[in-house]
Design a protein around this motif. Structure first.
Motif, PDB file in Angstrom:
ATOM      1  N   TYR A  36      -7.887 -49.517 -86.244  1.00 17.00           N
ATOM      2  CA  TYR A  36      -6.871 -50.241 -85.173  1.00 17.00           C
ATOM      3  C   TYR A  36      -7.472 -49.871 -83.850  1.00 17.00           C
ATOM      4  O   TYR A  36      -7.949 -50.985 -83.072  1.00 17.00           O
ATOM      5  CB  TYR A  36      -5.580 -50.157 -85.136  1.00 17.00           C
ATOM      6  CG  TYR A  36      -4.486 -50.959 -84.103  1.00 17.00           C
ATOM      7  CD1 TYR A  36      -4.583 -52.179 -84.125  1.00 17.00           C
ATOM      8  CD2 TYR A  36      -4.327 -50.418 -82.886  1.00 17.00           C
ATOM      9  CE1 TYR A  36      -4.079 -53.087 -83.229  1.00 17.00           C
ATOM     10  CE2 TYR A  36      -3.563 -51.019 -81.887  1.00 17.00           C
ATOM     11  CZ  TYR A  36      -3.349 -52.677 -82.131  1.00 17.00           C
ATOM     12  OH  TYR A  36      -2.893 -53.251 -81.308  1.00 17.00           O
ATOM     13  N   ASP A  37      -7.716 -48.635 -83.203  1.00 18.19           N
ATOM     14  CA  ASP A  37      -8.210 -48.169 -82.120  1.00 18.19           C
ATOM     15  C   ASP A  37      -9.422 -48.858 -81.895  1.00 18.19           C
ATOM     16  O   ASP A  37     -10.077 -49.187 -81.025  1.00 18.19           O
ATOM     17  CB  ASP A  37      -8.119 -46.872 -82.126  1.00 18.19           C
ATOM     18  CG  ASP A  37      -6.561 -46.438 -81.890  1.00 18.19           C
ATOM     19  OD1 ASP A  37      -5.625 -47.106 -81.672  1.00 18.19           O
ATOM     20  OD2 ASP A  37      -6.209 -45.372 -82.312  1.00 18.19           O
ATOM     21  N   GLU A  38     -10.306 -48.274 -83.119  1.00 16.30           N
ATOM     22  CA  GLU A  38     -11.856 -48.885 -82.987  1.00 16.30           C
ATOM     23  C   GLU A  38     -11.747 -50.502 -82.688  1.00 16.30           C
ATOM     24  O   GLU A  38     -12.907 -50.768 -81.842  1.00 16.30           O
ATOM     25  CB  GLU A  38     -12.420 -48.422 -84.148  1.00 16.30           C
ATOM     26  CG  GLU A  38     -12.520 -46.980 -84.507  1.00 16.30           C
ATOM     27  CD  GLU A  38     -13.475 -46.475 -83.370  1.00 16.30           C
ATOM     28  OE1 GLU A  38     -14.434 -46.683 -82.776  1.00 16.30           O
ATOM     29  OE2 GLU A  38     -13.187 -45.363 -82.949  1.00 16.30           O
ATOM     30  N   LEU A  39     -10.983 -51.221 -83.421  1.00 14.68           N
ATOM     31  CA  LEU A  39     -11.467 -52.782 -83.365  1.00 14.68           C
ATOM     32  C   LEU A  39     -10.828 -52.940 -81.857  1.00 14.68           C
ATOM     33  O   LEU A  39     -11.254 -54.063 -81.230  1.00 14.68           O
ATOM     34  CB  LEU A  39     -10.379 -53.380 -84.444  1.00 14.68           C
ATOM     35  CG  LEU A  39     -10.903 -53.286 -85.588  1.00 14.68           C
ATOM     36  CD1 LEU A  39      -9.921 -53.783 -86.925  1.00 14.68           C
ATOM     37  CD2 LEU A  39     -12.172 -53.895 -86.031  1.00 14.68           C
ATOM     38  N   ARG A  40      -9.754 -52.300 -81.192  1.00 17.81           N
ATOM     39  CA  ARG A  40      -9.313 -52.642 -80.061  1.00 17.81           C
ATOM     40  C   ARG A  40     -10.179 -52.281 -78.856  1.00 17.81           C
ATOM     41  O   ARG A  40     -10.016 -52.800 -77.754  1.00 17.81           O
ATOM     42  CB  ARG A  40      -7.890 -52.239 -79.617  1.00 17.81           C
ATOM     43  CG  ARG A  40      -6.742 -52.840 -80.629  1.00 17.81           C
ATOM     44  CD  ARG A  40      -6.360 -54.077 -80.487  1.00 17.81           C
ATOM     45  NE  ARG A  40      -5.796 -54.015 -79.122  1.00 17.81           N
ATOM     46  CZ  ARG A  40      -5.383 -54.895 -78.473  1.00 17.81           C
ATOM     47  NH1 ARG A  40      -6.046 -56.319 -78.753  1.00 17.81           N
ATOM     48  NH2 ARG A  40      -4.874 -54.949 -77.044  1.00 17.81           N
ATOM     49  N   SER A  41     -10.988 -51.373 -79.052  1.00 15.85           N
ATOM     50  CA  SER A  41     -12.141 -50.832 -78.023  1.00 15.85           C
ATOM     51  C   SER A  41     -13.339 -51.697 -77.849  1.00 15.85           C
ATOM     52  O   SER A  41     -13.822 -52.229 -78.862  1.00 15.85           O
ATOM     53  CB  SER A  41     -12.283 -49.373 -78.688  1.00 15.85           C
ATOM     54  OG  SER A  41     -11.317 -48.684 -78.498  1.00 15.85           O
ATOM     55  N   GLU A  42     -13.587 -52.026 -76.604  1.00 10.18           N
ATOM     56  CA  GLU A  42     -14.746 -52.761 -76.297  1.00 10.18           C
ATOM     57  C   GLU A  42     -16.094 -51.804 -76.545  1.00 10.18           C
ATOM     58  O   GLU A  42     -15.872 -50.641 -76.030  1.00 10.18           O
ATOM     59  CB  GLU A  42     -14.774 -53.405 -75.116  1.00 10.18           C
ATOM     60  CG  GLU A  42     -15.866 -54.279 -74.607  1.00 10.18           C
ATOM     61  CD  GLU A  42     -15.750 -54.953 -73.545  1.00 10.18           C
ATOM     62  OE1 GLU A  42     -16.676 -55.602 -72.695  1.00 10.18           O
ATOM     63  OE2 GLU A  42     -14.519 -55.156 -72.910  1.00 10.18           O
ATOM     64  N   ARG A  43     -17.086 -52.274 -77.040  1.00 11.41           N
ATOM     65  CA  ARG A  43     -18.124 -51.421 -77.056  1.00 11.41           C
ATOM     66  C   ARG A  43     -19.268 -52.272 -76.757  1.00 11.41           C
ATOM     67  O   ARG A  43     -19.420 -53.423 -76.685  1.00 11.41           O
ATOM     68  CB  ARG A  43     -18.443 -51.047 -78.793  1.00 11.41           C
ATOM     69  CG  ARG A  43     -17.249 -50.579 -79.449  1.00 11.41           C
ATOM     70  CD  ARG A  43     -17.379 -48.964 -79.005  1.00 11.41           C
ATOM     71  NE  ARG A  43     -16.202 -48.247 -79.616  1.00 11.41           N
ATOM     72  CZ  ARG A  43     -15.423 -47.333 -79.488  1.00 11.41           C
ATOM     73  NH1 ARG A  43     -15.535 -47.156 -77.860  1.00 11.41           N
ATOM     74  NH2 ARG A  43     -14.811 -46.791 -80.192  1.00 11.41           N
ATOM     75  N   PHE A  49     -11.416 -56.678 -80.157  1.00 13.78           N
ATOM     76  CA  PHE A  49     -10.733 -57.565 -80.999  1.00 13.78           C
ATOM     77  C   PHE A  49      -9.147 -57.534 -80.239  1.00 13.78           C
ATOM     78  O   PHE A  49      -8.625 -56.623 -79.709  1.00 13.78           O
ATOM     79  CB  PHE A  49     -10.348 -57.157 -82.396  1.00 13.78           C
ATOM     80  CG  PHE A  49     -11.535 -57.034 -83.287  1.00 13.78           C
ATOM     81  CD1 PHE A  49     -12.793 -57.168 -82.770  1.00 13.78           C
ATOM     82  CD2 PHE A  49     -11.391 -57.484 -84.759  1.00 13.78           C
ATOM     83  CE1 PHE A  49     -13.924 -57.190 -83.687  1.00 13.78           C
ATOM     84  CE2 PHE A  49     -12.436 -57.587 -85.468  1.00 13.78           C
ATOM     85  CZ  PHE A  49     -13.836 -57.617 -84.945  1.00 13.78           C
ATOM     86  N   SER A  50      -8.621 -58.697 -80.627  1.00 10.30           N
ATOM     87  CA  SER A  50      -7.298 -58.804 -80.055  1.00 10.30           C
ATOM     88  C   SER A  50      -6.293 -58.303 -81.056  1.00 10.30           C
ATOM     89  O   SER A  50      -6.768 -57.641 -82.150  1.00 10.30           O
ATOM     90  CB  SER A  50      -6.948 -60.517 -80.139  1.00 10.30           C
ATOM     91  OG  SER A  50      -6.629 -61.009 -81.498  1.00 10.30           O
ATOM     92  N   HIS A  51      -5.089 -58.213 -80.628  1.00 14.64           N
ATOM     93  CA  HIS A  51      -4.175 -57.623 -81.325  1.00 14.64           C
ATOM     94  C   HIS A  51      -4.028 -58.116 -82.862  1.00 14.64           C
ATOM     95  O   HIS A  51      -4.003 -57.626 -83.848  1.00 14.64           O
ATOM     96  CB  HIS A  51      -2.611 -57.362 -80.812  1.00 14.64           C
ATOM     97  CG  HIS A  51      -1.627 -57.098 -81.767  1.00 14.64           C
ATOM     98  ND1 HIS A  51      -1.462 -55.658 -82.266  1.00 14.64           N
ATOM     99  CD2 HIS A  51      -0.556 -57.643 -82.182  1.00 14.64           C
ATOM    100  CE1 HIS A  51      -0.225 -55.725 -83.053  1.00 14.64           C
ATOM    101  NE2 HIS A  51       0.106 -56.892 -83.071  1.00 14.64           N
ATOM    102  N   GLU A  52      -3.836 -59.635 -82.742  1.00 13.76           N
ATOM    103  CA  GLU A  52      -3.799 -60.442 -83.915  1.00 13.76           C
ATOM    104  C   GLU A  52      -4.807 -60.139 -84.961  1.00 13.76           C
ATOM    105  O   GLU A  52      -4.997 -59.894 -86.104  1.00 13.76           O
ATOM    106  CB  GLU A  52      -3.638 -61.841 -83.708  1.00 13.76           C
ATOM    107  CG  GLU A  52      -3.440 -62.707 -84.777  1.00 13.76           C
ATOM    108  CD  GLU A  52      -1.955 -62.506 -85.279  1.00 13.76           C
ATOM    109  OE1 GLU A  52      -1.819 -62.790 -86.624  1.00 13.76           O
ATOM    110  OE2 GLU A  52      -1.128 -62.132 -84.728  1.00 13.76           O
ATOM    111  N   GLU A  53      -6.086 -60.191 -84.337  1.00 13.37           N
ATOM    112  CA  GLU A  53      -7.216 -59.866 -85.233  1.00 13.37           C
ATOM    113  C   GLU A  53      -7.344 -58.470 -85.667  1.00 13.37           C
ATOM    114  O   GLU A  53      -7.652 -58.212 -86.929  1.00 13.37           O
ATOM    115  CB  GLU A  53      -8.554 -60.079 -84.237  1.00 13.37           C
ATOM    116  CG  GLU A  53      -8.801 -61.496 -84.058  1.00 13.37           C
ATOM    117  CD  GLU A  53     -10.053 -61.499 -82.916  1.00 13.37           C
ATOM    118  OE1 GLU A  53     -10.824 -62.378 -83.016  1.00 13.37           O
ATOM    119  OE2 GLU A  53     -10.239 -60.604 -82.014  1.00 13.37           O
TER     120      GLU A  53
END
Length: 65
Positions: A36-43, A49-53
């Motif tokens: 979740y943290d990795e998806l939410r972080s911009e790289r 990713f959005s919360h929903e994604e």
């Protein structure tokens, strides 16, 4: 049994149960450690990713999010 042996046995058993339950949750698809943290972080190579994604990750079988 000596008190030291009992304590070591309890610690070993606790660690084993915790490790097995973590692996079981991953196998069952109920837990994604730090995903979740990795998806939410911009790289530099991806947008965040959005919360929903993030909560609906991984993508559906048809390839969409």
């Amino acid at each position: 049994m000596k008190p030291k042996s009992v304590i070591i046995t309890i610690i070993f058993t606790t660690i084993t149960i915790f490790a097995f339950s973590e692996k079981l949750n991953i196998i069952l698809g109920e837990y994604y450690p730090d995903v979740y943290d990795e998806l939410r972080s911009e790289r530099p190579y991806k947008k965040s990713f959005s919360h929903e994604e993030s909560v609906n990750y991984p993508p559906s079988k048809d390839g969409g999010l």
